[in-house]
Design a protein around this motif. Sequence first.
Motif, PDB file in Angstrom:
ATOM      1  N   UNK A   1       0.823  -1.209   0.000  1.00 24.69           N
ATOM      2  CA  UNK A   1       0.000   0.000   0.000  1.00 24.69           C
ATOM      3  C   UNK A   1       0.848   1.245   0.000  1.00 24.69           C
ATOM      4  N   UNK A   2       2.065   1.185   0.520  1.00 23.69           N
ATOM      5  CA  UNK A   2       2.847   2.393   0.705  1.00 23.69           C
ATOM      6  C   UNK A   2       4.089   2.418  -0.167  1.00 23.69           C
ATOM      7  N   UNK A   3       4.095   1.692  -1.277  1.00 25.95           N
ATOM      8  CA  UNK A   3       5.218   1.809  -2.182  1.00 25.95           C
ATOM      9  C   UNK A   3       5.194   3.221  -2.737  1.00 25.95           C
ATOM     10  N   UNK A   4       6.233   4.014  -2.491  1.00 22.83           N
ATOM     11  CA  UNK A   4       6.138   5.421  -2.833  1.00 22.83           C
ATOM     12  C   UNK A   4       6.222   5.654  -4.321  1.00 22.83           C
ATOM     13  N   UNK A   5       5.510   6.602  -4.849  1.00 24.51           N
ATOM     14  CA  UNK A   5       5.672   6.976  -6.238  1.00 24.51           C
ATOM     15  C   UNK A   5       6.937   7.802  -6.397  1.00 24.51           C
ATOM     16  N   UNK A   6       7.337   8.018  -7.634  1.00 26.80           N
ATOM     17  CA  UNK A   6       8.448   8.929  -7.859  1.00 26.80           C
ATOM     18  C   UNK A   6       8.047  10.299  -7.353  1.00 26.80           C
ATOM     19  N   UNK A   7       8.811  10.810  -6.389  1.00 24.72           N
ATOM     20  CA  UNK A   7       8.345  11.998  -5.695  1.00 24.72           C
ATOM     21  C   UNK A   7       8.568  13.261  -6.500  1.00 24.72           C
ATOM     22  N   UNK A   8       9.356  13.156  -7.524  1.00 17.79           N
ATOM     23  CA  UNK A   8       9.576  14.325  -8.358  1.00 17.79           C
ATOM     24  C   UNK A   8       9.047  14.034  -9.744  1.00 17.79           C
ATOM     25  N   UNK A   9       8.567  15.066 -10.408  1.00 18.42           N
ATOM     26  CA  UNK A   9       8.150  14.905 -11.778  1.00 18.42           C
ATOM     27  C   UNK A   9       9.379  14.623 -12.645  1.00 18.42           C
TER      28      UNK A   9
ATOM     29  N   UNK B   1      12.715   5.293  -1.520  1.00 19.49           N
ATOM     30  CA  UNK B   1      12.455   4.832  -0.154  1.00 19.49           C
ATOM     31  C   UNK B   1      11.087   5.307   0.303  1.00 19.49           C
ATOM     32  N   UNK B   2      10.512   4.551   1.222  1.00 23.17           N
ATOM     33  CA  UNK B   2       9.228   4.910   1.789  1.00 23.17           C
ATOM     34  C   UNK B   2       9.390   6.048   2.783  1.00 23.17           C
ATOM     35  N   UNK B   3       8.328   6.847   2.886  1.00 21.33           N
ATOM     36  CA  UNK B   3       8.404   8.008   3.755  1.00 21.33           C
ATOM     37  C   UNK B   3       8.529   7.611   5.223  1.00 21.33           C
ATOM     38  N   UNK B   4       7.860   6.525   5.628  1.00 19.95           N
ATOM     39  CA  UNK B   4       7.902   6.158   7.037  1.00 19.95           C
ATOM     40  C   UNK B   4       9.165   5.383   7.408  1.00 19.95           C
ATOM     41  N   UNK B   5      10.043   5.089   6.434  1.00 19.92           N
ATOM     42  CA  UNK B   5      11.325   4.432   6.720  1.00 19.92           C
ATOM     43  C   UNK B   5      12.442   5.338   6.201  1.00 19.92           C
ATOM     44  N   UNK B   6      12.894   6.240   7.043  1.00 17.06           N
ATOM     45  CA  UNK B   6      13.886   7.234   6.635  1.00 17.06           C
ATOM     46  C   UNK B   6      15.224   6.558   6.320  1.00 17.06           C
ATOM     47  N   UNK B   7      15.777   6.812   5.130  1.00 22.22           N
ATOM     48  CA  UNK B   7      17.084   6.221   4.775  1.00 22.22           C
ATOM     49  C   UNK B   7      18.220   7.016   5.421  1.00 22.22           C
ATOM     50  N   UNK B   8      18.349   6.901   6.731  1.00 21.79           N
ATOM     51  CA  UNK B   8      19.328   7.702   7.468  1.00 21.79           C
ATOM     52  C   UNK B   8      20.743   7.451   6.987  1.00 21.79           C
TER      53      UNK B   8
ATOM     54  N   UNK C   1      10.959  14.969   2.664  1.00 23.23           N
ATOM     55  CA  UNK C   1      10.216  13.713   2.626  1.00 23.23           C
ATOM     56  C   UNK C   1      10.490  12.834   3.841  1.00 23.23           C
ATOM     57  N   UNK C   2      11.539  13.145   4.594  1.00 22.89           N
ATOM     58  CA  UNK C   2      11.950  12.257   5.673  1.00 22.89           C
ATOM     59  C   UNK C   2      12.124  12.952   7.022  1.00 22.89           C
ATOM     60  N   UNK C   3      12.473  14.214   7.022  1.00 24.39           N
ATOM     61  CA  UNK C   3      12.776  14.926   8.264  1.00 24.39           C
ATOM     62  C   UNK C   3      11.518  15.645   8.757  1.00 24.39           C
ATOM     63  N   UNK C   4      11.188  15.545  10.049  1.00 26.53           N
ATOM     64  CA  UNK C   4      10.026  16.273  10.573  1.00 26.53           C
ATOM     65  C   UNK C   4      10.143  17.777  10.328  1.00 26.53           C
TER      66      UNK C   4
ATOM     67  N   UNK D   1       5.543  18.326  -1.280  1.00 26.27           N
ATOM     68  CA  UNK D   1       5.114  17.179  -0.474  1.00 26.27           C
ATOM     69  C   UNK D   1       3.730  17.428   0.112  1.00 26.27           C
ATOM     70  N   UNK D   2       3.495  18.632   0.640  1.00 31.26           N
ATOM     71  CA  UNK D   2       2.176  18.948   1.188  1.00 31.26           C
ATOM     72  C   UNK D   2       1.092  18.844   0.119  1.00 31.26           C
TER      73      UNK D   2
END
Length: 397
Positions: free
Chosen positions: A10-18, A71-78, A113-116, A166-167
């Motif tokens: 359900x949460x496979x992220x789309x390409x976040x940039x055009x 990467x998924x938003x809820x799993x930050x690639x630190x 996309x990852x940092x609060x 992102x918003x």
Amino acid sequence: MTHPAVPLPTDIPPSRWLQKENLAAVLSWLVFAYIQQSGAMHTYGNWHPLSLLCAASLLLFIGLFFYCQSCEEHSTPTVALLLMWAAMTTTAVLVPNGFSAGLGVLWVCLLPWFVPARWLYLMIAPALLPVLIMQSQNGLQLGEGLMVLVCGTFQFFAMYAMSKAREEKLAREALAKTHQALLAAQSQLAIQAADAERLRIARDLHDSLGHHLTALVIQLQVAGYQSSQLVADDSAPDAPQQALTGQINHCHDLAKQLLQEIRHTVSQLREPALPQLALQLKALAQNVPQLQLDLQIPPGLPTDPLSTALLFRVSQEAVTNSVRHSGATQAQLQVWTHQQQLFFRYRDNGALAHWPLHEGNGLTGMRERIEQAGGKLLLSNEQQQLQIDIELPAEIA
């Protein structure tokens, strides 16, 4: 349906940039990389180990850049973000007079996309820190300070723009989900309105027409009884009187038959209409014109409301995933029964980015509901295309 069960995504992220923005990022990296690598080769030589280290750092940076996008938003690639920062710092140390701050612009574009949000703009400090340290080794001059300030301004603007992007993406997804829920509620309200109208018609038929027909049957019974009494009292009844008695009896039979049919019609009208999966999915398809949905659902299937509701939710999630994640333009949905079992199959023409698929919250709950209903959820990867198979009891108790 012989494939092993695999959790749905359900949460496979789309390409976040055009695509245009990705192209701009690559072109920017090429310019910055050329400046840095040219400086390294001019300082150390073409094949010097430090020149090769600079080139490796630049390649590592752009590779991790695209990795972070997947990467998924809820799993930050630190780790990946730290390695990007380390690569950027390496180029800044090797080429102090280059333009490694430009790489910082690309780095901060990923952070929204990852940092609060409360920590986001503070990340400009580590993005500028390598350049600031290298520029201030011999004393920070005015020109160098202005360059650092300009780079910080560009980084702030890039971070702000990506935060808004992102918003906007999240708002579009929330609006799409709300719209789909509204369509489902609208369909349910239409069914309830139809049920209410049928109930009103049934009451009118029962209270008005049924009442008068009952009275007519009673009157015909009285008329038939009186006519038969007249025939019995007359020892030699004439033919017209006998014909009248027969006609009255015939009218009596017709009135009773009509009354029975009206009662049957009233009973049918009082029964609420079962939800139709095909109609609900056609309404859903109207909301996603970019996906051509081919429905192969026989009339009357599924036969119970619970199965209909469950398969509609699965279809809704599958259509959403097809549009958001696989880039599909066509999808086929089939429902059939065999040996007291209800079968569902969904397949689109999109391309899977990853296999096996990772489980997300939405379809994990859906899979659990299907298993609670006594069914099975199976996935297969046919020609890099996702196929969803569901097996349920013909009627869910």
